[in-house]
Scaffold this active site. Sequence first.
Site, PDB file in Angstrom:
ATOM      1  N   GLU A 232      36.136  19.567   2.399  1.00  0.00           N
ATOM      2  CA  GLU A 232      35.922  18.372   3.221  1.00  0.00           C
ATOM      3  C   GLU A 232      37.261  18.069   3.860  1.00  0.00           C
ATOM      4  O   GLU A 232      38.192  17.634   3.184  1.00  0.00           O
ATOM      5  CB  GLU A 232      35.415  17.208   2.364  1.00  0.00           C
ATOM      6  N   CYS A 266      39.129  10.081   6.609  1.00  0.00           N
ATOM      7  CA  CYS A 266      38.598  11.182   7.406  1.00  0.00           C
ATOM      8  C   CYS A 266      37.381  10.739   8.200  1.00  0.00           C
ATOM      9  O   CYS A 266      37.106  11.285   9.266  1.00  0.00           O
ATOM     10  CB  CYS A 266      38.258  12.365   6.504  1.00  0.00           C
TER      11      CYS A 266
END
Length: 460
Positions: A232, A266
Amino acid sequence: MTDKPRFDTADPSTGLPGRTYEGHTTDEALAIARDTHVIFDTWRRTSFAERAKLMAAAAGVLRRNQDAFAELMRAEMGKPITEGFAEVEKCAFNCDYFAENAERFLRPEPVDLGGPKAFVTFNPLGTVLAVMPWNFPFWQVFRFAAPNLMAGNTAVLKHASSVPGCALAIESVFREAGFPANVFRTVLIPSRDVKALIDDPHISAVTLTGSVEAGRQVAAAAGAVLKKSVLELGGSDAYLVLADADIEHAAEICATARMVNGGQSCIAGKRFIVVSKVRDAFERAFVAKMKTYAMGDPRDPTTKLGPMQSVAARDNVHAKVQKSIAAGARLLAGGEIPERPGAWYPPTVLSEVKPGMPAYEEEIFGPVAAVIEARDDEDAIRIANASHFGLGSCVLTKDLAKGERIAAEELESGLSFVNENVRSDPRMPFGGVKESGYGRECSQFGIREFVNIKSVHVRQ
């Protein structure tokens, strides 16, 4: 004898040094990996009911220590205390969710072959190494740990070097909850030692949340030894403000999205792609909303914007803002380093952001929003997809059918929301495409990433 590494912490709000932690040598880290591998054979044979009881106990430990853990996050990476409380509760909810649902997610599935008995099982792989970042120092770890321990895997955590106290505290949660020794262990090692762990035969797989470059390195190391990985990575989430959007509501959502965790996320909104017809109105409303995020003491429960993680990180963000302005971007708010000690940076809005500028091309990991003009809906979709990232996205429109179609079918991202900011939830799969990584965390899809999906045939 190899010297032990040392991990120094600093208070981002003042710049003053904090506690120093003694780390592990490479040999010590490998010994810990071996210990987690040894206990795996016992742990994998425990019942789901037994694991669920322990995981629910971990949720209780988190809630009992909520104040202490929130303060630890504030001290090591600057998270406002109120956000720290919410992060700990989210971790506890995640533990409860997988305690209640793991057995159902991993129950053997029958397959009708019209003859022999056939079914699919989901068996644990072994010890999973997790390489985790500092920005959500508890949530990122529990997002990985709860499903993997419930699946019967064991775990080794290599956390970010700036949050060693958080790393050790997480290990203590599982210990206090009653998990067997070595089911979950933390290693305090520098990043250069990660490859040795990935190469070690006692590690079966690896998961990383972090930068694109870190993802490339971990993927290469795992691939070289043919071990499963889930990555990720970064994101430059696009928020599409269409011509028919409710501008005040859109500005509120976009400011919330940009300022989550002080912009250090993010899945924070970063590119605000606005149809030209409503750009001026949106910019006025957006700047007003962004300015409500006043910098303040992260210990104060009313604070909406604390310091960034470090002075170095702040300076990196400011340099990208300056380069974007030099290339023609227009500064609408913020953009100046305050004269105070610590890693402070104000809410910043850039307009007229164009290709070639850092604010257009790169992930700016801080409270900086880039407003990009689009001709129409189709142009907004094109701009959103013309990125090497593909984590989250959002569509802001009054036409829900159109918004749903664009979100579901048009945007190249792992998560796409309509009229609300992107966020993670244990009940929904989480992850990206393109340079935002591969694989999924959370939900039944996440818990199945690190299991052996086995076909079984029985001839009667």
